[in-house]
Design a protein around this motif. Sequence first.
Motif, mmCIF file in Angstrom:
data_model
loop_
_atom_site.group_PDB
_atom_site.id
_atom_site.type_symbol
_atom_site.label_atom_id
_atom_site.label_comp_id
_atom_site.label_asym_id
_atom_site.label_seq_id
_atom_site.Cartn_x
_atom_site.Cartn_y
_atom_site.Cartn_z
ATOM 1 N N PRO A 97 7.511 -3.845 9.133
ATOM 2 C CA PRO A 97 8.365 -3.203 10.150
ATOM 3 C C PRO A 97 9.513 -4.108 10.602
ATOM 4 C CG PRO A 97 6.182 -3.679 11.060
ATOM 5 C CD PRO A 97 6.111 -3.952 9.590
ATOM 6 N N VAL A 110 12.379 -3.809 8.136
ATOM 7 C CA VAL A 110 13.098 -2.535 8.306
ATOM 8 C C VAL A 110 13.966 -2.592 9.552
ATOM 9 C CG1 VAL A 110 12.828 -0.047 8.611
ATOM 10 C CG2 VAL A 110 11.229 -1.305 7.161
ATOM 11 N N LEU A 111 13.373 -3.091 10.633
ATOM 12 C CA LEU A 111 14.092 -3.160 11.907
ATOM 13 C C LEU A 111 15.349 -4.021 11.789
ATOM 14 C CD1 LEU A 111 14.161 -2.486 14.915
ATOM 15 C CD2 LEU A 111 12.619 -4.391 15.327
ATOM 16 N N GLN A 154 9.757 1.464 14.355
ATOM 17 C CA GLN A 154 9.282 0.182 13.812
ATOM 18 C C GLN A 154 8.816 -0.746 14.929
ATOM 19 O OE1 GLN A 154 8.818 -0.017 10.600
ATOM 20 N NE2 GLN A 154 9.802 1.998 10.437
ATOM 21 N N ARG A 211 5.520 0.389 16.116
ATOM 22 C CA ARG A 211 4.493 0.060 15.131
ATOM 23 C C ARG A 211 4.001 -1.384 15.334
ATOM 24 N NH1 ARG A 211 2.168 1.483 11.270
ATOM 25 N NH2 ARG A 211 1.409 -0.158 9.948
ATOM 26 N N ARG A 271 -0.105 4.364 7.267
ATOM 27 C CA ARG A 271 1.177 3.982 7.871
ATOM 28 C C ARG A 271 1.910 5.198 8.385
ATOM 29 N NH1 ARG A 271 2.802 -0.461 4.469
ATOM 30 N NH2 ARG A 271 1.887 -2.266 5.479
#
Length: 264
Positions: free
Chosen positions: A49, A52-53, A83, A86, A216
């Motif tokens: 995550p 991605v963030l 994200q 998460r 996920r």
Amino acid sequence: GHEKALLVQLTRYGLGQFLVVTRDVTQVEKLETTRKDFVANVSHELRTPLTVLSGFLETLHDMPDESLSDEQRQRYLAMMLEQAQRMQAIVEDLLTLSTLESSPSAEGRPVRLSAIIHNTLQQGRVLSNGQHVFIENIDDTLCVDGIETELASAVSNLLTNAIRYTPKDGTITVSWYVTEQGHACYSVQDTGIGIAAQDIPRLTERFYRVDRGRSRATGGTGLGLAITKHVAMRHNAELSIHSRFGAGSLFSVIFPPTRVSKAD
Ligand code: ADP
């Protein structure tokens, strides 16, 4: 017997100490491997995550404001928020686990589990996704000695999983009753995807998932059953898992008679 005989023999030859030392090292090494695996797992779980963030942040940062529509900006922000949430869920579950592991067994006071079950479902903390949820065989007077917040997390973890791993037209049946032998049993049965026999013993390991992608996608951290197992252990209860691949699962937490009582 064998081992003892060997030990006696080795001691006679003055080798006892050597044997003991070897064993200790093996133990320490094993612990060390477990710890290393765990750190590697946590790092991996958080890295995804985080990557991605920061990717989104970079894009936003490099993009001139005027080239981005409001709609696009909203979409990016929503994905970034997802994200962040998460990572938050993973860290919170890890903290819960470490608290459970570090404190002694849960004494507590009589808890009416039916109230927790109703609250969990009614206050929308666990939302059905089109599945039919049947609350069946619920004993409203049945209590178990324990810690309410911990029991609530076990209740909602098993429910959340049933919803996560059951298709929309499936059914989920929740029960809370006392068995003939005087055990109190909380069970969640689903007609979902089920679990293959070889996966069942590994489900309560931290971060173990049968299908990483599915877990996920539904917001799972891979820690729910590890937490549930610890809560069960702290209440001298047993987490029992029965499942048939492709047919459905039955998860139960079974409390010993010594913790069971009735409210009026
Ligand atoms: P997660 O956050 O991934 O759901 P859990 O520790 O709660 O983590 O569960 C571990 C794994 O066990 C899940 O990823 C899933 O593969 C499997 N599992 C748990 N509950 C069910 C269920 N009711 N039906 C099928 N598989 C399940």
